[in-house]
Write an enzyme that holds these catalytic residues in place. Structure first.
Site, short mmCIF file in Angstrom:
data_model
loop_
_atom_site.label_atom_id
_atom_site.label_comp_id
_atom_site.label_asym_id
_atom_site.label_seq_id
_atom_site.Cartn_x
_atom_site.Cartn_y
_atom_site.Cartn_z
N CYS A 1 0.89 -1.17 0.00
CA CYS A 1 0.00 0.00 0.00
C CYS A 1 0.92 1.21 0.00
CB CYS A 1 -0.90 0.00 1.23
SG CYS A 1 -1.85 1.54 1.39
N CYS B 1 -0.66 4.29 2.30
CA CYS B 1 -0.77 4.20 3.77
C CYS B 1 -0.38 2.80 4.21
CB CYS B 1 -2.15 4.64 4.27
SG CYS B 1 -3.57 3.84 3.51
N SER B 2 -1.33 2.03 4.74
CA SER B 2 -0.96 0.72 5.28
C SER B 2 -2.10 -0.27 5.11
CB SER B 2 -0.59 0.86 6.76
OG SER B 2 -1.64 1.52 7.45
N CYS B 3 -2.84 -0.19 4.00
CA CYS B 3 -3.92 -1.14 3.74
C CYS B 3 -3.35 -2.56 3.74
CB CYS B 3 -4.56 -0.86 2.37
SG CYS B 3 -5.31 0.75 2.25
#
Lengths: 115, 219, 118
Positions: B118, B121-123
């Site tokens: 991702c 962000c941090s999906c």
């Protein structure tokens, strides 16, 4: 004017579909990710702006435009997102290694144009 | 100042913004407690909801993903359903999608190796793998996985032959990805439980290959 | 695109393809408050008090310096506070008073220095 986006895909006569229920693009469609530079919030990374690819799949279910959702809109017309296939060589002109490299990314239909 | 011990990676010396540092914990911990308590006092959320959600988070670990992969290796019909709709196939095994994300399962084959990232962000497929490791949320992985995936893989000790396509999926919206690694050769007689023990978190992110002898221990 | 234009149009978290160093294979077990912060984020999204997209947007709005220096969950809780102020759900004064109250609960000795940035 005939507007196929109003009709159910299986040809059921007389059933009018809501805005956004029928995907605008289909798998196999060649598309370009738009080149625009919104401020505030977006979910289309800059490295993909203007890149050409192909619709690999329609993502179901449709969702709210995430740029609007970012400002607290929890409802509204739902639009389709698409899984777009883009060759790495289209993104990076100096892509190292095998030419058999690809990227997949989900893009909202507000960010795609047919080519 | 309140001090807490953390499971720091001992090989990593310099300060790192993703990792909690005990010197700075106090202020933000107080802020978290204060925000949460104010919202509970205003009856906008319930204390029981927070407690329950912590239990939900604790119950999600890579062992769930390993179970899904092992089932897909052992049962071709399940594999087909998993590839057609990742979420509903996981739900068959009781894995709920509490964050209302969809799941696309990406099958590694002799022609394609998949990697997930991702960049924004941090999906991460939290319902089925738990929370992501710090390196997945840090700049080097997020910046480079999309532009030089083979080099990134090599840094994890994973070398993909040139004739195999490396395919990177960048999560940006409500779809999450899970890699279905290739079943190692020589596992024809393995039970599903033995197969699951070969499946690590990193194989399901795509930075490692499943292999005999490199899986989780103790199973 | 000019430098100032690019500062405005490239979000600080949009880093795909930028030059970066070697992968650091680091991880840590979440501190209890970090896990609590994650649970809070999920519950806020369930109620659509702060949805996931607002959380992302709120973290981006912290700007490059805070994004670079705060830890992951530090960014989240500061973003939540800002969003809750903006929505009129909390006021800055209310949060400051509650933070004082929370700090005062800690037994002496465990927290014998003022909390906050060194």
């Amino acid at each position: 004017m005939h507007d196929s986006s109003r009709e159910a895909p299986d040809g059921q006569v007389g059933i009018v579909l809501a805005w956004g229920e029928v995907p605008v693009f289909r798998p196999g469609d060649p598309v370009r990710i738009l080149t625009r530079y919104p401020v505030g919030h977006y979910r289309v990374p800059i490295y993909l702006r203007g890149k050409r690819g192909m619709v690999e799949a329609v993502v179901e279910p449709a969702g709210i435009d995430n740029e609007e959702e970012g400002y607290g809109r929890n409802a509204g017309i739902k639009l389709h997102y698409y899984r777009i296939a883009i060759p790495m060589t289209e993104i990076w002109s100096d892509y190292q290694g095998s030419h058999r490299g690809g990227l997949r990314v989900e893009v909202c239909e507000t960010w795609l144009e047919r080519i | 100042m309140r001090r807490r011990q953390h499971g720091h990676d001992g090989t990593h010396e310099h300060a790192h913004p993703e990792i909690s540092e005990s010197e700075r914990l106090g202020y933000f911990e107080i802020m978290e407690t204060a925000v949460r308590e104010l919202l509970i006092e205003k009856r906008l959320i319930g204390a029981d909801e927070i407690r329950r959600q912590i239990e939900v988070l604790d119950s999600r670990t890579p062992a769930l993903g390993a179970k899904v992969v092992a089932r897909a290796w052992a049962d071709p019909d399940f594999r087909a359903r998993l590839l057609a709709n990742g979420r509903s196939a996981c739900e068959e095994l009781g894995i709920s999608f509490y964050d209302d994300t969809s799941l696309i399962v990406l099958e590694n084959t002799e022609k394609v190796h998949n990697l997930i990232v991702c960049t924004l962000c941090s999906c991460y497929p939290r319902p089925v793998l738990g929370l992501p490791p710090d390196w997945y949320k840090l700049k080097p992985y997020r910046a480079r996985a999309v532009s030089e995936p083979r080099s990134v893989l090599a840094e994890f000790g994973t070398v993909i032959p040139d004739e195999v396509e490396v395919r990177v999926s960048d999560s940006t919206a409500m779809v999450r990805y899970l890699v279905l690694p290739r079943r190692p050769e020589g596992t024809e007689d393995y039970s599903e439980q033995q197969l699951a023990a070969l499946v690590t978190r990193d194989t399901m992110i795509g930075v490692a290959l499943a292999a005999i002898g490199t899986g989780r221990t103790g199973l | 695109m000019s430098e100032t234009e690019s500062l405005v149009t490239r979000l600080p978290n949009d880093i795909g393809g930028l030059p970066a160093g070697p992968i650091q294979r680091v991880d840590h077990e979440l501190a209890p408050w970090e896990k609590c912060c994650h649970a809070l984020a999920d519950v806020l999204d369930f109620h659509k008090i702060i949805n996931t997209e607002e959380k992302r947007c709120g973290v981006e709005a912290l700007g490059a310096e805070m994004i670079g220096k705060l830890t992951y969950y530090e960014r989240w809780i500061v973003a939540f506070a800002n969003i809750l102020f903006r929505k009129g759900i909390l006021t800055p004064g209310e949060l400051a008073r509650k933070m004082d109250e929370v700090q005062a609960r800690w037994p002496a000795g465990v927290n014998d220095e003022p909390a906050g940035r060194p």
